[in-house]
Scaffold this motif. Structure first.
Motif, PDB file in Angstrom:
ATOM      1  N   ASP A 227      44.359 -20.544 -14.779  1.00 23.07           N
ATOM      2  CA  ASP A 227      43.023 -21.034 -14.447  1.00 23.07           C
ATOM      3  C   ASP A 227      43.002 -22.388 -13.745  1.00 23.07           C
ATOM      4  O   ASP A 227      41.939 -22.895 -13.391  1.00 23.07           O
ATOM      5  CB  ASP A 227      42.114 -21.048 -15.689  1.00 23.07           C
ATOM      6  N   ASP A 230      44.169 -23.302  -7.325  1.00 26.19           N
ATOM      7  CA  ASP A 230      43.200 -23.927  -6.411  1.00 26.19           C
ATOM      8  C   ASP A 230      42.053 -22.976  -6.066  1.00 26.19           C
ATOM      9  O   ASP A 230      40.890 -23.350  -6.118  1.00 26.19           O
ATOM     10  CB  ASP A 230      43.907 -24.373  -5.123  1.00 26.19           C
ATOM     11  N   GLN A 231      42.393 -21.739  -5.673  1.00 26.48           N
ATOM     12  CA  GLN A 231      41.379 -20.744  -5.318  1.00 26.48           C
ATOM     13  C   GLN A 231      41.702 -19.432  -6.032  1.00 26.48           C
ATOM     14  O   GLN A 231      42.824 -18.926  -5.904  1.00 26.48           O
ATOM     15  CB  GLN A 231      41.336 -20.514  -3.802  1.00 26.48           C
ATOM     16  N   THR A 246      35.955 -17.067 -14.366  1.00 26.82           N
ATOM     17  CA  THR A 246      36.974 -18.032 -13.963  1.00 26.82           C
ATOM     18  C   THR A 246      37.111 -18.106 -12.444  1.00 26.82           C
ATOM     19  O   THR A 246      37.451 -19.152 -11.899  1.00 26.82           O
ATOM     20  CB  THR A 246      38.338 -17.627 -14.577  1.00 26.82           C
ATOM     21  N   ASN A 248      36.703 -18.140  -8.306  1.00 31.46           N
ATOM     22  CA  ASN A 248      35.884 -18.797  -7.288  1.00 31.46           C
ATOM     23  C   ASN A 248      35.144 -17.764  -6.435  1.00 31.46           C
ATOM     24  O   ASN A 248      34.026 -17.997  -5.979  1.00 31.46           O
ATOM     25  CB  ASN A 248      36.760 -19.658  -6.379  1.00 31.46           C
ATOM     26  N   TYR A 249      35.813 -16.618  -6.205  1.00 31.12           N
ATOM     27  CA  TYR A 249      35.221 -15.537  -5.415  1.00 31.12           C
ATOM     28  C   TYR A 249      35.355 -14.234  -6.201  1.00 31.12           C
ATOM     29  O   TYR A 249      36.451 -13.883  -6.643  1.00 31.12           O
ATOM     30  CB  TYR A 249      35.921 -15.397  -4.054  1.00 31.12           C
ATOM     31  N   CYS A 250      34.245 -13.521  -6.375  1.00 29.88           N
ATOM     32  CA  CYS A 250      34.224 -12.310  -7.201  1.00 29.88           C
ATOM     33  C   CYS A 250      33.875 -11.100  -6.327  1.00 29.88           C
ATOM     34  O   CYS A 250      32.858 -11.116  -5.617  1.00 29.88           O
ATOM     35  CB  CYS A 250      33.193 -12.445  -8.322  1.00 29.88           C
TER      36      CYS A 250
END
Length: 272
Positions: A227, A230-231, A246, A248-250
């Motif tokens: 976790d 960075d990304q 958790t 950044n992009y889902c």
């Protein structure tokens, strides 16, 4: 940035040996009386820390993920417990030193200073304390291999990945991104991937610049090991998957609906 570095520079300490290393550690503690000691949760650290803690009659918290110091020097040692279902909050108020092991890449590295401003303290220890009852007969070097801990890009296969065909697709994606393929515990238990590729509390801790999880639900045991990336890009068919808390992009969708178009776009960009 260290204020002091204590050095025991003896030929007997050239390679790790549990008895002399423990004796030297004990010698340092008795002479300097530190309040808290952190040990890296490496192969060496996991052998050394418990033995030193037993020698000093103090406690040891393994694999801490969060550390906080109170004003009275009590160290709050926080780590997942009971399979990651709770976060255990541990203190050692009645004994010193307080001891904990910390996993690789759990914490941010300090900024490098160009000028050295610390003090190097050369330490001495009685020759008999450097003796070992273990004799090393031979050392066989392992061939060098890439480890997922040092990868800048990781593609992670989770429980939703069912076949070697799925893995081959994800490995191709990892190669296109100059990264490595990793996995969660179920794939190791199913014999689809080796244990050295597993991320999580019972595997490796990683901190890549980019991590793409595919079919990973996001149990606490797994997310504790990644976790700090960075990304984080998460792909899962379940919109309620914990990994989305958790990431950044889902992306909610099937691997075969998401990964092949992504690979086509990467190929097109590389071609351009």
């Amino acid at each position: 940035g260290a204020d002091q570095v204590f050095v025991y520079d003896k030929p007997e300490l050239a390679r790790f040996a549990i008895e002399p290393y423990t004796n030297v550690f004990e010698d340092h503690i008795l002479k300097n009386k530190p309040s808290s000691i952190l040990v890296g949760a490496t192969t060496v650290g996991r052998q050394l820390a418990p033995r030193v803690a037993a020698r000093m009659h103090t406690g040891l918290t393994a694999d801490c993920t969060i550390l906080k110091m109170d004003e009275n020097t009590d160290l709050n040692q926080i780590r997942p417990a009971f399979g990651g279902n709770i976060m255990a909050h541990i203190k050692t108020p009645n004994h010193r030193p307080q001891m904990a092991t910390v996993r690789y890449k759990i914490m941010n590295a300090p900024e490098r200073k160009e000028e050295a401003d610390g003090e190097v303290v050369v330490c001495e220890v009685a020759p008999e304390r450097l003796e070992s009852h273990v004799e090393v007969l031979d050392i066989v070097k392992k061939p060098k291999e890439e480890s997922i801990e040092n990868a800048d890009v990781l593609v992670v296969a989770g429980r939703g990945v069912k076949s070697e065909q799925d893995l081959a697709m994800l490995e191709e994606l990892a190669d296109m991104l100059h990264g490595q393929l990793a996995c969660t515990r179920p794939l190791v238990e199913a014999g689809l991937m080796p244990a050295k590729k597993q991320i999580g509390l019972s595997g490796r801790t990683v901190r890549p610049k980019l991590i793409i999880t595919c079919g990973v639900s996001g149990a606490v045991q797994f997310t504790a090991g990644m976790d700090h990336s960075d990304q984080i890009v998460a792909i899962n068919t379940d919109p309620q998957a914990p990994i989305f808390q958790t990431a950044n992009y889902c992306v909610v969708g099937d691997l075969y609906d998401v990964i092949p178009p992504l690979m086509e776009k990467i190929r097109a960009q590389k071609g351009a």
